[in-house]
Design a protein around this motif. Structure first.
Motif, PDB file in Angstrom:
ATOM      1  N   GLU A 165       0.841  -1.201   0.000  1.00 11.11           N
ATOM      2  CA  GLU A 165       0.000   0.000   0.000  1.00 11.11           C
ATOM      3  C   GLU A 165       0.876   1.251   0.000  1.00 11.11           C
ATOM      4  O   GLU A 165       2.007   1.246   0.501  1.00 11.11           O
ATOM      5  N   LEU A 166       0.323   2.330  -0.557  1.00 14.39           N
ATOM      6  CA  LEU A 166       1.028   3.615  -0.532  1.00 14.39           C
ATOM      7  C   LEU A 166       0.763   4.276   0.819  1.00 14.39           C
ATOM      8  O   LEU A 166      -0.174   5.071   0.978  1.00 14.39           O
ATOM      9  N   ASN A 167       1.588   3.919   1.797  1.00 14.08           N
ATOM     10  CA  ASN A 167       1.434   4.481   3.136  1.00 14.08           C
ATOM     11  C   ASN A 167       2.802   4.887   3.683  1.00 14.08           C
ATOM     12  O   ASN A 167       3.830   4.719   3.018  1.00 14.08           O
ATOM     13  N   LYS A 168       2.807   5.403   4.905  1.00  5.99           N
ATOM     14  CA  LYS A 168       4.040   5.936   5.491  1.00  5.99           C
ATOM     15  C   LYS A 168       5.137   4.875   5.584  1.00  5.99           C
ATOM     16  O   LYS A 168       6.319   5.175   5.365  1.00  5.99           O
ATOM     17  N   ASP A 169       4.750   3.630   5.904  1.00  5.10           N
ATOM     18  CA  ASP A 169       5.748   2.553   5.994  1.00  5.10           C
ATOM     19  C   ASP A 169       6.466   2.374   4.656  1.00  5.10           C
ATOM     20  O   ASP A 169       7.692   2.223   4.605  1.00  5.10           O
ATOM     21  N   PHE A 170       5.682   2.387   3.584  1.00  4.64           N
ATOM     22  CA  PHE A 170       6.268   2.225   2.251  1.00  4.64           C
ATOM     23  C   PHE A 170       7.138   3.428   1.899  1.00  4.64           C
ATOM     24  O   PHE A 170       8.243   3.275   1.377  1.00  4.64           O
ATOM     25  N   PHE A 171       6.655   4.640   2.196  1.00  6.50           N
ATOM     26  CA  PHE A 171       7.425   5.848   1.884  1.00  6.50           C
ATOM     27  C   PHE A 171       8.780   5.808   2.593  1.00  6.50           C
ATOM     28  O   PHE A 171       9.817   6.157   2.018  1.00  6.50           O
ATOM     29  N   THR A 172       8.762   5.363   3.852  1.00 11.94           N
ATOM     30  CA  THR A 172       9.997   5.301   4.646  1.00 11.94           C
ATOM     31  C   THR A 172      10.979   4.298   4.049  1.00 11.94           C
ATOM     32  O   THR A 172      12.190   4.543   4.012  1.00 11.94           O
ATOM     33  N   LYS A 173      10.459   3.169   3.560  1.00 16.48           N
ATOM     34  CA  LYS A 173      11.319   2.129   2.987  1.00 16.48           C
ATOM     35  C   LYS A 173      12.123   2.644   1.801  1.00 16.48           C
ATOM     36  O   LYS A 173      13.260   2.222   1.584  1.00 16.48           O
ATOM     37  N   ILE A 174      11.524   3.532   1.025  1.00 14.88           N
ATOM     38  CA  ILE A 174      12.245   4.024  -0.153  1.00 14.88           C
ATOM     39  C   ILE A 174      12.915   5.377   0.101  1.00 14.88           C
ATOM     40  O   ILE A 174      13.390   6.034  -0.827  1.00 14.88           O
ATOM     41  N   GLY A 175      12.958   5.773   1.381  1.00 14.81           N
ATOM     42  CA  GLY A 175      13.748   6.941   1.754  1.00 14.81           C
ATOM     43  C   GLY A 175      13.084   8.281   1.541  1.00 14.81           C
ATOM     44  O   GLY A 175      13.773   9.289   1.353  1.00 14.81           O
ATOM     45  N   ILE A 176      11.750   8.315   1.559  1.00 17.69           N
ATOM     46  CA  ILE A 176      11.039   9.588   1.397  1.00 17.69           C
ATOM     47  C   ILE A 176      10.227   9.872   2.660  1.00 17.69           C
ATOM     48  O   ILE A 176       9.439   9.038   3.113  1.00 17.69           O
ATOM     49  N   ASP A 177      10.438  11.045   3.224  1.00 18.06           N
ATOM     50  CA  ASP A 177       9.751  11.452   4.451  1.00 18.06           C
ATOM     51  C   ASP A 177       8.434  12.128   4.079  1.00 18.06           C
ATOM     52  O   ASP A 177       8.397  13.316   3.758  1.00 18.06           O
ATOM     53  N   ALA A 178       7.363  11.347   4.067  1.00 20.20           N
ATOM     54  CA  ALA A 178       6.048  11.880   3.696  1.00 20.20           C
ATOM     55  C   ALA A 178       4.970  11.205   4.531  1.00 20.20           C
ATOM     56  O   ALA A 178       5.100  10.045   4.924  1.00 20.20           O
ATOM     57  N   GLU A 179       3.903  11.942   4.796  1.00 25.65           N
ATOM     58  CA  GLU A 179       2.786  11.412   5.582  1.00 25.65           C
ATOM     59  C   GLU A 179       1.660  10.927   4.680  1.00 25.65           C
ATOM     60  O   GLU A 179       0.981   9.951   4.983  1.00 25.65           O
ATOM     61  N   THR A 180       1.465  11.629   3.562  1.00 29.00           N
ATOM     62  CA  THR A 180       0.342  11.307   2.680  1.00 29.00           C
ATOM     63  C   THR A 180       0.844  10.943   1.290  1.00 29.00           C
ATOM     64  O   THR A 180       1.993  11.216   0.919  1.00 29.00           O
ATOM     65  N   GLU A 181      -0.058  10.344   0.521  1.00 27.45           N
ATOM     66  CA  GLU A 181       0.280   9.961  -0.853  1.00 27.45           C
ATOM     67  C   GLU A 181       0.612  11.196  -1.687  1.00 27.45           C
ATOM     68  O   GLU A 181       1.520  11.172  -2.525  1.00 27.45           O
ATOM     69  N   GLU A 182      -0.105  12.286  -1.454  1.00 27.95           N
ATOM     70  CA  GLU A 182       0.140  13.517  -2.205  1.00 27.95           C
ATOM     71  C   GLU A 182       1.540  14.058  -1.920  1.00 27.95           C
ATOM     72  O   GLU A 182       2.275  14.440  -2.842  1.00 27.95           O
ATOM     73  N   GLU A 183       1.916  14.091  -0.623  1.00 27.59           N
ATOM     74  CA  GLU A 183       3.258  14.560  -0.254  1.00 27.59           C
ATOM     75  C   GLU A 183       4.327  13.665  -0.880  1.00 27.59           C
ATOM     76  O   GLU A 183       5.361  14.139  -1.361  1.00 27.59           O
ATOM     77  N   PHE A 184       4.066  12.366  -0.849  1.00 31.63           N
ATOM     78  CA  PHE A 184       5.002  11.398  -1.415  1.00 31.63           C
ATOM     79  C   PHE A 184       5.232  11.657  -2.903  1.00 31.63           C
ATOM     80  O   PHE A 184       6.370  11.682  -3.383  1.00 31.63           O
ATOM     81  N   LYS A 185       4.142  11.869  -3.641  1.00 32.57           N
ATOM     82  CA  LYS A 185       4.257  12.081  -5.088  1.00 32.57           C
ATOM     83  C   LYS A 185       4.983  13.390  -5.407  1.00 32.57           C
ATOM     84  O   LYS A 185       5.768  13.453  -6.358  1.00 32.57           O
ATOM     85  N   ILE A 186       4.727  14.422  -4.612  1.00 28.99           N
ATOM     86  CA  ILE A 186       5.404  15.706  -4.835  1.00 28.99           C
ATOM     87  C   ILE A 186       6.911  15.552  -4.625  1.00 28.99           C
ATOM     88  O   ILE A 186       7.729  16.025  -5.423  1.00 28.99           O
ATOM     89  N   ASP A 187       7.271  14.869  -3.528  1.00 26.69           N
ATOM     90  CA  ASP A 187       8.688  14.659  -3.206  1.00 26.69           C
ATOM     91  C   ASP A 187       9.364  13.798  -4.273  1.00 26.69           C
ATOM     92  O   ASP A 187      10.451  14.124  -4.772  1.00 26.69           O
ATOM     93  N   LEU A 188       8.710  12.697  -4.639  1.00 30.16           N
ATOM     94  CA  LEU A 188       9.285  11.789  -5.633  1.00 30.16           C
ATOM     95  C   LEU A 188       9.421  12.475  -6.989  1.00 30.16           C
ATOM     96  O   LEU A 188      10.431  12.298  -7.687  1.00 30.16           O
ATOM     97  N   LYS A 189       8.418  13.264  -7.351  1.00 29.61           N
ATOM     98  CA  LYS A 189       8.479  13.977  -8.630  1.00 29.61           C
ATOM     99  C   LYS A 189       9.698  14.891  -8.680  1.00 29.61           C
ATOM    100  O   LYS A 189      10.409  14.952  -9.699  1.00 29.61           O
ATOM    101  N   GLY A 190       9.958  15.583  -7.570  1.00 30.26           N
ATOM    102  CA  GLY A 190      11.130  16.463  -7.516  1.00 30.26           C
ATOM    103  C   GLY A 190      12.427  15.689  -7.691  1.00 30.26           C
ATOM    104  O   GLY A 190      13.338  16.128  -8.409  1.00 30.26           O
ATOM    105  N   LYS A 191      12.504  14.518  -7.049  1.00 28.61           N
ATOM    106  CA  LYS A 191      13.714  13.692  -7.158  1.00 28.61           C
ATOM    107  C   LYS A 191      13.896  13.177  -8.582  1.00 28.61           C
ATOM    108  O   LYS A 191      15.011  13.172  -9.120  1.00 28.61           O
ATOM    109  N   LEU A 192      12.807  12.728  -9.203  1.00 27.66           N
ATOM    110  CA  LEU A 192      12.893  12.196 -10.567  1.00 27.66           C
ATOM    111  C   LEU A 192      13.252  13.295 -11.567  1.00 27.66           C
ATOM    112  O   LEU A 192      14.002  13.054 -12.522  1.00 27.66           O
ATOM    113  N   GLU A 193      12.710  14.487 -11.357  1.00 28.86           N
ATOM    114  CA  GLU A 193      13.053  15.607 -12.242  1.00 28.86           C
ATOM    115  C   GLU A 193      14.529  15.966 -12.114  1.00 28.86           C
ATOM    116  O   GLU A 193      15.183  16.302 -13.107  1.00 28.86           O
TER     117      GLU A 193
END
Length: 431
Positions: free
Chosen positions: A245-273
């Motif tokens: 699931e796209l939750n905090k546990d998963f976000f932490t596993k891949i090294g992104i500090d996010a609480e919500t799916e929206e925060e996760f996508k914003i952070d990941l998008k910045g890294k990918l860009e």
């Protein structure tokens, strides 16, 4: 100057050894050998001179001739202020020290050359943007990476996994490395040779099939390139991935500090860009350098190419987790690395020429930018920065990279480019 060809790497110098010098050295060596000798049938140091010459004469003669050729050669090039690359090949006309001996010294130097105008450099400039579909695909790949496989009662299909036993036959004989048990294959990954994964689609557990395929012409094993082969395959299991699931546990596993799916996508998008920006910049640099190297096909000293080939071979062996000291030449032939080594050495010489001609010095701001960029990957960026600035060798490496970046910017400003529109995936998977 003795007629040095400054435009060629290899040069030849013809010199002479005087017989008197050689004979004087020979006689001294024979007397020394006589004093130290302990030949059977004679007391130590008492063997006759003619006996010593019979035993050691040829060896001493060869030693003296090659020592004097080297002495004469290096004295001459020192007088002429010539910088030699590697060791010279010294070829005497004879081994008779009763006469003067002529010899040729074949050696290499850094060739002098002029660079082609930078305006003649042409390259394709890759252009790409990160789309929402690229972001979604990246997230799916991450979820697959952290997912768990579960067995299912389905037919093999694209996107599923299959555990298989297979045996590969070339001319009805099992070929080396062509068999495996319980081998896990992701269908659609194209990790197997063309036709293998597609040939499994529709099969169910315990079903068997023969696949008549051909290895690609560019396959890494020479004995299998372009060869027609037959694989006997049995499906042991069909599996699918259970995605997390796209939750905090998963976000932490891949090294992104996010609480919500929206925060996760914003952070990941910045890294990918950022990753895309770095990849595009690197590809531009590679293409400009490739064009630069091809426009300036200067002759390179073979000694430098051999040394670089050795470095590349060593790196390849270490990358495979093998002990460099235990490898055999036939396992990793040096000639396999020669082409790449030649390009790398030639490019290095060309870049040094550009730096010298344009009196470039490493820019402190570029150095700082590179250090900041690297430090961002560490938990304590400031500690990393202090370590770099306090380590002379590491700082010099960064300064060299900064100079390379400055050369790249100089070339970009004067060369001609043609835009090449690519997808995010194409850029990120470029070799």
């Amino acid at each position: 100057m003795f007629g040095l060809n400054k435009k060629k790497a290899e040069n030849k110098l013809s010199l002479k050894l005087e017989s008197k010098l050689l004979q004087d050295r020979f006689n001294k060596k024979i007397l020394q050998q006589q004093r130290d000798s302990n030949l059977k049938g004679y007391r130590k140091g008492k063997a006759p001179k003619d006996v010593i010459e019979q035993y050691y004469g040829d060896q001493i003669t060869a030693q003296i001739i090659y020592e004097e050729m080297a002495n004469t050669f290096y004295k001459k090039i020192s007088e002429e202020k010539i910088s030699v690359v590697g060791q010279p090949a010294l070829n005497p006309s004879s081994m008779d020290i009763k006469k003067d001996i002529k010899f040729d010294a074949i050696f290499e130097v850094y060739p002098e050359f002029s660079l082609k105008k930078f305006s003649t450099i042409k390259y394709k400039k890759p252009i790409a943007t990160l789309k929402d579909s690229d972001l979604d695909k990246s997230i799916l790949e991450m979820r697959k990476r952290f997912g768990n496989l579960e067995k299912i009662e389905e037919s093999v299909a694209d996107g599923l996994y299959a555990k298989v036993d297979f045996e590969g036959y070339l001319n009805d004989e099992l070929f080396e490395g062509g068999a495996a048990k319980d081998y896990l294959i992701e269908i659609g990954s194209n990790n197997m040779i063309p036709g293998f994964e597609e040939g499994l689609i529709g099969l169910k557990e315990n079903e068997e099939k023969e696949l008549n395929l051909s290895f690609p012409d560019d396959y890494h094993a020479d004995d299998l390139k372009g060869k027609e082969v037959k694989f006997k395959v049995k499906i042991n299991e069909v599996l699918q991935t259970l995605l997390p699931e796209l939750n905090k546990d998963f976000f932490t596993k891949i090294g992104i500090d996010a609480e919500t799916e929206e925060e996760f996508k914003i952070d990941l998008k910045g890294k990918l860009e950022k990753d895309l920006e770095v990849s595009l910049k690197r590809k531009v640099k590679e293409r400009i350098f490739d064009s630069l190297e091809k426009l300036n096909p200067i002759e390179i000293p073979s000694a430098m190419v051999i040394a670089e080939s050795e470095n590349l071979r060593k790196a390849a062996v270490q990358q495979m987790g093998m002990d460099v000291s235990k490898i055999k030449d036939e396992e990793f032939p040096l000639e396999n690395f020669t082409e790449n080594a030649t390009k790398r050495v030639r490019l290095g010489v060309i870049l040094n020429k550009i730096i010298e001609d344009n009196d470039l010095k490493s820019d402190a701001e570029v150095v700082k930018s590179l250090i900041d960029e690297r430090s961002s990957g560490f938990k304590d960026p400031e500690q990393y920065r202090k370590w770099i600035y306090g380590n002379e060798e590491q700082l010099k490496n960064i300064e060299s990279l900064a100079l390379e970046e400055q050369v790249t910017e100089l070339l970009i400003s004067q060369s001609k480019s043609e835009d090449e529109n690519l997808s995010f995936e194409e850029v990120m998977t470029m070799s």
